[in-house]
Design a protein around this motif. Structure first.
Motif, PDB file in Angstrom:
ATOM      1  N   LEU A   1       0.810  -1.218   0.000  1.00 24.12           N
ATOM      2  CA  LEU A   1       0.000   0.000   0.000  1.00 24.12           C
ATOM      3  C   LEU A   1       0.844   1.269   0.000  1.00 24.12           C
ATOM      4  CD1 LEU A   1      -2.794  -1.062   2.521  1.00 24.12           C
ATOM      5  CD2 LEU A   1      -2.798  -1.232   0.017  1.00 24.12           C
ATOM      6  N   PHE A   2       2.038   1.187   0.566  1.00 26.54           N
ATOM      7  CA  PHE A   2       2.914   2.354   0.608  1.00 26.54           C
ATOM      8  C   PHE A   2       3.664   2.515  -0.716  1.00 26.54           C
ATOM      9  CE2 PHE A   2       2.154   1.127   4.981  1.00 26.54           C
ATOM     10  CZ  PHE A   2       1.769   2.331   5.543  1.00 26.54           C
ATOM     11  N   ALA A   3       4.199   1.426  -1.238  1.00 33.49           N
ATOM     12  CA  ALA A   3       4.938   1.477  -2.506  1.00 33.49           C
ATOM     13  C   ALA A   3       4.018   1.850  -3.671  1.00 33.49           C
ATOM     14  CB  ALA A   3       5.626   0.144  -2.785  1.00 33.49           C
ATOM     15  N   SER A   4       2.757   1.435  -3.593  1.00 32.06           N
ATOM     16  CA  SER A   4       1.812   1.731  -4.671  1.00 32.06           C
ATOM     17  C   SER A   4       1.303   3.166  -4.623  1.00 32.06           C
ATOM     18  CB  SER A   4       0.611   0.778  -4.604  1.00 32.06           C
ATOM     19  OG  SER A   4      -0.196   1.083  -3.468  1.00 32.06           O
ATOM     20  N   GLY A   5       1.543   3.839  -3.495  1.00 33.76           N
ATOM     21  CA  GLY A   5       1.062   5.204  -3.341  1.00 33.76           C
ATOM     22  C   GLY A   5      -0.340   5.294  -2.767  1.00 33.76           C
ATOM     23  N   ALA A   6      -0.936   4.151  -2.440  1.00 32.06           N
ATOM     24  CA  ALA A   6      -2.286   4.169  -1.862  1.00 32.06           C
ATOM     25  C   ALA A   6      -2.277   4.790  -0.471  1.00 32.06           C
ATOM     26  CB  ALA A   6      -2.861   2.755  -1.813  1.00 32.06           C
ATOM     27  N   LEU A   7      -1.166   4.620   0.258  1.00 31.26           N
ATOM     28  CA  LEU A   7      -1.037   5.200   1.589  1.00 31.26           C
ATOM     29  C   LEU A   7       0.282   5.939   1.725  1.00 31.26           C
ATOM     30  CD1 LEU A   7      -2.255   2.428   4.076  1.00 31.26           C
ATOM     31  CD2 LEU A   7      -3.477   4.492   3.369  1.00 31.26           C
ATOM     32  N   ASP A   8       0.235   7.005   2.509  1.00 29.55           N
ATOM     33  CA  ASP A   8       1.448   7.703   2.940  1.00 29.55           C
ATOM     34  C   ASP A   8       1.271   7.965   4.435  1.00 29.55           C
ATOM     35  OD1 ASP A   8      -0.337   9.840   3.146  1.00 29.55           O
ATOM     36  OD2 ASP A   8       0.433  10.869   1.387  1.00 29.55           O
ATOM     37  N   SER A   9       2.152   8.742   5.026  1.00 34.42           N
ATOM     38  CA  SER A   9       2.091   8.928   6.480  1.00 34.42           C
ATOM     39  C   SER A   9       0.776   9.562   6.937  1.00 34.42           C
ATOM     40  CB  SER A   9       3.281   9.762   6.963  1.00 34.42           C
ATOM     41  OG  SER A   9       3.306  11.009   6.322  1.00 34.42           O
ATOM     42  N   THR A  10       0.239  10.473   6.171  1.00 37.59           N
ATOM     43  CA  THR A  10      -1.046  11.086   6.514  1.00 37.59           C
ATOM     44  C   THR A  10      -2.195  10.135   6.209  1.00 37.59           C
ATOM     45  OG1 THR A  10      -0.145  13.257   5.988  1.00 37.59           O
ATOM     46  CG2 THR A  10      -2.537  13.082   6.127  1.00 37.59           C
ATOM     47  N   GLY A  11      -2.090   9.481   5.072  1.00 36.01           N
ATOM     48  CA  GLY A  11      -3.140   8.554   4.648  1.00 36.01           C
ATOM     49  C   GLY A  11      -3.342   7.397   5.603  1.00 36.01           C
ATOM     50  N   VAL A  12      -2.252   6.914   6.199  1.00 31.18           N
ATOM     51  CA  VAL A  12      -2.400   5.780   7.116  1.00 31.18           C
ATOM     52  C   VAL A  12      -3.204   6.179   8.348  1.00 31.18           C
ATOM     53  CG1 VAL A  12      -0.268   6.000   8.476  1.00 31.18           C
ATOM     54  CG2 VAL A  12      -1.210   3.746   8.034  1.00 31.18           C
ATOM     55  N   VAL A  13      -3.052   7.409   8.803  1.00 27.80           N
ATOM     56  CA  VAL A  13      -3.850   7.882   9.943  1.00 27.80           C
ATOM     57  C   VAL A  13      -5.329   7.918   9.557  1.00 27.80           C
ATOM     58  CG1 VAL A  13      -4.283   9.827  11.502  1.00 27.80           C
ATOM     59  CG2 VAL A  13      -1.927   9.185  10.924  1.00 27.80           C
ATOM     60  N   GLU A  14      -5.622   8.441   8.391  1.00 24.61           N
ATOM     61  CA  GLU A  14      -7.007   8.490   7.908  1.00 24.61           C
ATOM     62  C   GLU A  14      -7.571   7.083   7.723  1.00 24.61           C
ATOM     63  OE1 GLU A  14      -6.813  10.832   4.364  1.00 24.61           O
ATOM     64  OE2 GLU A  14      -6.359  12.678   5.448  1.00 24.61           O
ATOM     65  N   PHE A  15      -6.732   6.174   7.219  1.00 28.12           N
ATOM     66  CA  PHE A  15      -7.127   4.783   7.004  1.00 28.12           C
ATOM     67  C   PHE A  15      -7.449   4.110   8.339  1.00 28.12           C
ATOM     68  CE2 PHE A  15      -5.504   0.385   5.536  1.00 28.12           C
ATOM     69  CZ  PHE A  15      -6.731   0.031   4.987  1.00 28.12           C
ATOM     70  N   VAL A  16      -6.611   4.313   9.325  1.00 32.84           N
ATOM     71  CA  VAL A  16      -6.841   3.728  10.652  1.00 32.84           C
ATOM     72  C   VAL A  16      -8.166   4.229  11.228  1.00 32.84           C
ATOM     73  CG1 VAL A  16      -6.025   3.754  13.053  1.00 32.84           C
ATOM     74  CG2 VAL A  16      -4.427   3.235  11.187  1.00 32.84           C
ATOM     75  N   VAL A  17      -8.421   5.512  11.132  1.00 30.32           N
ATOM     76  CA  VAL A  17      -9.680   6.076  11.648  1.00 30.32           C
ATOM     77  C   VAL A  17     -10.872   5.485  10.892  1.00 30.32           C
ATOM     78  CG1 VAL A  17     -11.044   8.195  11.871  1.00 30.32           C
ATOM     79  CG2 VAL A  17      -8.622   8.190  12.511  1.00 30.32           C
ATOM     80  N   ALA A  18     -10.762   5.384   9.574  1.00 30.22           N
ATOM     81  CA  ALA A  18     -11.845   4.804   8.775  1.00 30.22           C
ATOM     82  C   ALA A  18     -12.101   3.351   9.170  1.00 30.22           C
ATOM     83  CB  ALA A  18     -11.511   4.906   7.286  1.00 30.22           C
TER      84      ALA A  18
END
Length: 84
Positions: free
Chosen positions: A28-45
């Motif tokens: 998910l990180f290498a593909s660009g689906a998640l970054d440091s900000t995105g992972v926080v949003e993903f965890v909350v979701a």
């Protein structure tokens, strides 16, 4: 919760956050689906979708590297909730 419905819920949460739905074992990180900000949003979701709370120590790149590893961590939390 069955494995397909778990994966479907994780995919739904990721798509809401990133607009992407990578394969179950795609990084998910290498593909660009998640970054440091995105992972926080993903965890909350994920917490909202599955009505769970991640231990801050469990929020690691390893646990959220792929949809498969994310499902594994959620399954662990759901199992702990039913046992305890």
């Amino acid at each position: 919760m069955t494995e397909p419905s778990l994966l479907s819920g994780v995919q739904e949460a990721l798509n809401a956050v990133s607009g992407q739905t990578p394969g179950p074992d795609e990084d998910l990180f290498a593909s660009g689906a998640l970054d440091s900000t995105g992972v926080v949003e993903f965890v909350v979701a994920l917490e909202n979708h599955f009505d769970i709370v991640f231990d801050p120590e469990a929020i690691t790149m390893e646990n959220f590297a792929t949809l498969t590893t994310t499902c594994r961590e959620i399954a662990r939390l759901l199992s702990a909730d039913t046992q305890g």
